[in-house]
Design a protein around this motif. Structure first.
Motif, PDB file in Angstrom:
ATOM      1  N   LEU B  14     110.044  46.876 127.491  1.00  0.00           N
ATOM      2  CA  LEU B  14     111.095  45.844 127.476  1.00  0.00           C
ATOM      3  C   LEU B  14     110.473  44.460 127.600  1.00  0.00           C
ATOM      4  O   LEU B  14     110.860  43.522 126.896  1.00  0.00           O
ATOM      5  CB  LEU B  14     112.091  46.079 128.612  1.00  0.00           C
ATOM      6  CG  LEU B  14     113.021  47.266 128.486  1.00  0.00           C
ATOM      7  CD1 LEU B  14     113.947  47.324 129.673  1.00  0.00           C
ATOM      8  CD2 LEU B  14     113.837  47.167 127.221  1.00  0.00           C
ATOM      9  N   PHE B  15     109.487  44.334 128.494  1.00  0.00           N
ATOM     10  CA  PHE B  15     108.840  43.032 128.676  1.00  0.00           C
ATOM     11  C   PHE B  15     108.134  42.603 127.391  1.00  0.00           C
ATOM     12  O   PHE B  15     108.220  41.438 126.985  1.00  0.00           O
ATOM     13  CB  PHE B  15     107.844  43.107 129.834  1.00  0.00           C
ATOM     14  CG  PHE B  15     107.324  41.775 130.270  1.00  0.00           C
ATOM     15  CD1 PHE B  15     108.005  41.036 131.206  1.00  0.00           C
ATOM     16  CD2 PHE B  15     106.173  41.261 129.725  1.00  0.00           C
ATOM     17  CE1 PHE B  15     107.539  39.801 131.608  1.00  0.00           C
ATOM     18  CE2 PHE B  15     105.697  40.021 130.113  1.00  0.00           C
ATOM     19  CZ  PHE B  15     106.386  39.298 131.057  1.00  0.00           C
ATOM     20  N   ALA B  16     107.449  43.584 126.722  1.00  0.00           N
ATOM     21  CA  ALA B  16     106.729  43.246 125.492  1.00  0.00           C
ATOM     22  C   ALA B  16     107.709  42.817 124.402  1.00  0.00           C
ATOM     23  O   ALA B  16     107.431  41.874 123.647  1.00  0.00           O
ATOM     24  CB  ALA B  16     105.904  44.445 125.034  1.00  0.00           C
ATOM     25  N   CYS B  17     108.856  43.494 124.318  1.00  0.00           N
ATOM     26  CA  CYS B  17     109.871  43.090 123.337  1.00  0.00           C
ATOM     27  C   CYS B  17     110.345  41.674 123.637  1.00  0.00           C
ATOM     28  O   CYS B  17     110.577  40.877 122.716  1.00  0.00           O
ATOM     29  CB  CYS B  17     111.056  44.041 123.356  1.00  0.00           C
ATOM     30  SG  CYS B  17     110.783  45.536 122.442  1.00  0.00           S
ATOM     31  N   GLY B  18     110.498  41.340 124.921  1.00  0.00           N
ATOM     32  CA  GLY B  18     110.918  39.990 125.283  1.00  0.00           C
ATOM     33  C   GLY B  18     109.885  38.961 124.863  1.00  0.00           C
ATOM     34  O   GLY B  18     110.232  37.921 124.292  1.00  0.00           O
ATOM     35  N   VAL B  19     108.594  39.274 125.095  1.00  0.00           N
ATOM     36  CA  VAL B  19     107.539  38.335 124.697  1.00  0.00           C
ATOM     37  C   VAL B  19     107.540  38.159 123.181  1.00  0.00           C
ATOM     38  O   VAL B  19     107.454  37.037 122.660  1.00  0.00           O
ATOM     39  CB  VAL B  19     106.169  38.838 125.189  1.00  0.00           C
ATOM     40  CG1 VAL B  19     105.069  37.965 124.633  1.00  0.00           C
ATOM     41  CG2 VAL B  19     106.119  38.821 126.691  1.00  0.00           C
ATOM     42  N   ALA B  20     107.652  39.296 122.445  1.00  0.00           N
ATOM     43  CA  ALA B  20     107.633  39.215 120.979  1.00  0.00           C
ATOM     44  C   ALA B  20     108.811  38.387 120.483  1.00  0.00           C
ATOM     45  O   ALA B  20     108.656  37.532 119.604  1.00  0.00           O
ATOM     46  CB  ALA B  20     107.674  40.622 120.383  1.00  0.00           C
ATOM     47  N   MET B  33     117.647  34.560 125.136  1.00  0.00           N
ATOM     48  CA  MET B  33     117.991  35.952 125.443  1.00  0.00           C
ATOM     49  C   MET B  33     116.741  36.793 125.617  1.00  0.00           C
ATOM     50  O   MET B  33     116.724  37.742 126.417  1.00  0.00           O
ATOM     51  CB  MET B  33     118.870  36.522 124.337  1.00  0.00           C
ATOM     52  CG  MET B  33     120.284  36.014 124.390  1.00  0.00           C
ATOM     53  SD  MET B  33     121.378  36.932 123.359  1.00  0.00           S
ATOM     54  CE  MET B  33     121.118  36.141 121.814  1.00  0.00           C
ATOM     55  N   SER B  34     115.659  36.469 124.893  1.00  0.00           N
ATOM     56  CA  SER B  34     114.404  37.206 125.071  1.00  0.00           C
ATOM     57  C   SER B  34     113.870  37.023 126.487  1.00  0.00           C
ATOM     58  O   SER B  34     113.312  37.960 127.066  1.00  0.00           O
ATOM     59  CB  SER B  34     113.362  36.718 124.071  1.00  0.00           C
ATOM     60  OG  SER B  34     113.858  36.792 122.777  1.00  0.00           O
ATOM     61  N   ILE B  35     114.062  35.813 127.056  1.00  0.00           N
ATOM     62  CA  ILE B  35     113.624  35.592 128.440  1.00  0.00           C
ATOM     63  C   ILE B  35     114.414  36.497 129.379  1.00  0.00           C
ATOM     64  O   ILE B  35     113.860  37.107 130.308  1.00  0.00           O
ATOM     65  CB  ILE B  35     113.802  34.108 128.814  1.00  0.00           C
ATOM     66  CG1 ILE B  35     112.934  33.245 127.908  1.00  0.00           C
ATOM     67  CG2 ILE B  35     113.438  33.867 130.256  1.00  0.00           C
ATOM     68  CD1 ILE B  35     113.123  31.775 128.140  1.00  0.00           C
ATOM     69  N   GLU B  36     115.727  36.630 129.134  1.00  0.00           N
ATOM     70  CA  GLU B  36     116.534  37.523 129.969  1.00  0.00           C
ATOM     71  C   GLU B  36     116.044  38.961 129.855  1.00  0.00           C
ATOM     72  O   GLU B  36     116.037  39.709 130.846  1.00  0.00           O
ATOM     73  CB  GLU B  36     118.005  37.452 129.540  1.00  0.00           C
ATOM     74  CG  GLU B  36     118.646  36.098 129.726  1.00  0.00           C
ATOM     75  CD  GLU B  36     118.810  35.743 131.186  1.00  0.00           C
ATOM     76  OE1 GLU B  36     118.963  36.647 132.010  1.00  0.00           O
ATOM     77  OE2 GLU B  36     118.764  34.540 131.496  1.00  0.00           O
ATOM     78  N   LEU B  37     115.615  39.345 128.630  1.00  0.00           N
ATOM     79  CA  LEU B  37     115.097  40.704 128.431  1.00  0.00           C
ATOM     80  C   LEU B  37     113.831  40.926 129.262  1.00  0.00           C
ATOM     81  O   LEU B  37     113.663  41.981 129.887  1.00  0.00           O
ATOM     82  CB  LEU B  37     114.817  40.924 126.945  1.00  0.00           C
ATOM     83  CG  LEU B  37     114.466  42.343 126.517  1.00  0.00           C
ATOM     84  CD1 LEU B  37     115.586  43.286 126.867  1.00  0.00           C
ATOM     85  CD2 LEU B  37     114.180  42.385 125.045  1.00  0.00           C
TER      86      LEU B  37
END
Lengths: 172, 100
Positions: B14-20, B33-37
């Motif tokens: 989940l963290f990697a998806c947020g960074v990507a 929203m990626s930061i929230e992820l």
């Protein structure tokens, strides 16, 4: 395969699929809806870990309040489709192998070094009274400081989002 | 029974998806929203470690992360509204000046 593992895999699949869908969608409202799905599935994972109170707060605060704020802003600004931009070639050349090696390394370290003993369902004494004892006794100062933080955030949001007043003394 | 490492792998994913998403998305709201992820991925780690070590304070930290995320969302979305009002765009490529 235990029932617990099946539930974990089901919720985890929803989480991972929602996170990938957030990246794949071009319209922000679709990304917001998939993020809500991720948060709801995460609440299920918290229930599996025995953290019932955190699961309830996750649904109420995250999926409820924060995501409503996001959807509200998307509707307010009438955000459209994301524009296509050309990605840099260096990012593809070095980024993709870098991500692959990094994730393989991380997975191997996590699988090898973190405990292999299972986390039992409902293992945590996550009763709200125990959490309240911690929150209002051991963590009382951070709790009070967060109230100041929220107050500052409210004032900042009001100042930032209010329409700028026309300059004083300027008549038009 | 689920090993702790499975929870950590999901949290890392989940963290990697947020960074990507933070790096490849061009819409400023989707970046937010990626930061929230990313914050959600970290929260899962907190709860998994709390269950693993039978320490309830991990759950209390999740509350503090949620409070900070809520404050950050309120201020960040106000900034987004303010940026949109002056620039009429949500594309970060066209928002390259800090000045309003």
């Amino acid at each position: 395969m235990s029932f617990h593992l099946i539930l974990f895999l089901a919720f985890g699949a929803v989480c991972a699929g929602g996170a990938v869908n957030l990246l794949a969608q071009r319209h922000p409202i679709n990304s917001a809806l998939s993020l809500i799905a991720v948060m709801a599935a995460l609440a299920g994972e918290y229930l599996l870990l025995g953290a019932e109170f955190v699961a309830a707060v996750q649904v109420i605060v995250y999926a409820g309040a924060i995501m409503v704020l996001f959807v509200f802003v998307i509707m307010l600004l009438n955000a459209g489709e994301e524009e296509e931009t050309k990605g840099s070639r260096v990012a593809i050349l070095f980024g993709v192998p870098g991500i692959l090696t990094g994730s393989v390394l991380m997975a191997s370290v996590v699988l090898r070094h973190s405990g292999t003993e299972a986390v039992a369902i409902g293992a945590l004494p996550g009763h709200p009274t125990d959490i309240a004892q911690l929150l209002f006794h051991d963590f009382l100062l951070p709790f009070e400081v967060t109230s100041v933080l929220i107050l500052i955030a409210i004032m900042g949001a009001v100042v930032l989002a209010s329409k700028p007043e026309p300059a004083a003394g300027k008549v038009d | 029974m689920v090993p702790l490492s499975y929870y950590l792998l999901l949290s890392g994913f989940l963290f990697a998806c947020g960074v990507a998403g933070f790096l490849i998305k061009r819409n400023i709201i989707t970046i937010f929203m990626s930061i929230e992820l990313m914050l959600n991925g970290v929260n899962l780690s907190f709860v998994a470690f709390a269950a693993h070590w039978h320490a309830l304070s991990g759950q209390v930290f999740v509350f503090f992360v949620m409070v900070v995320a809520a404050a950050e969302a309120a201020v960040g979305l106000a900034i987004i509204i303010s940026v949109y009002r002056t620039r009429e765009t949500l594309n970060v490529d066209q928002v390259n000046l800090l000045k309003l």
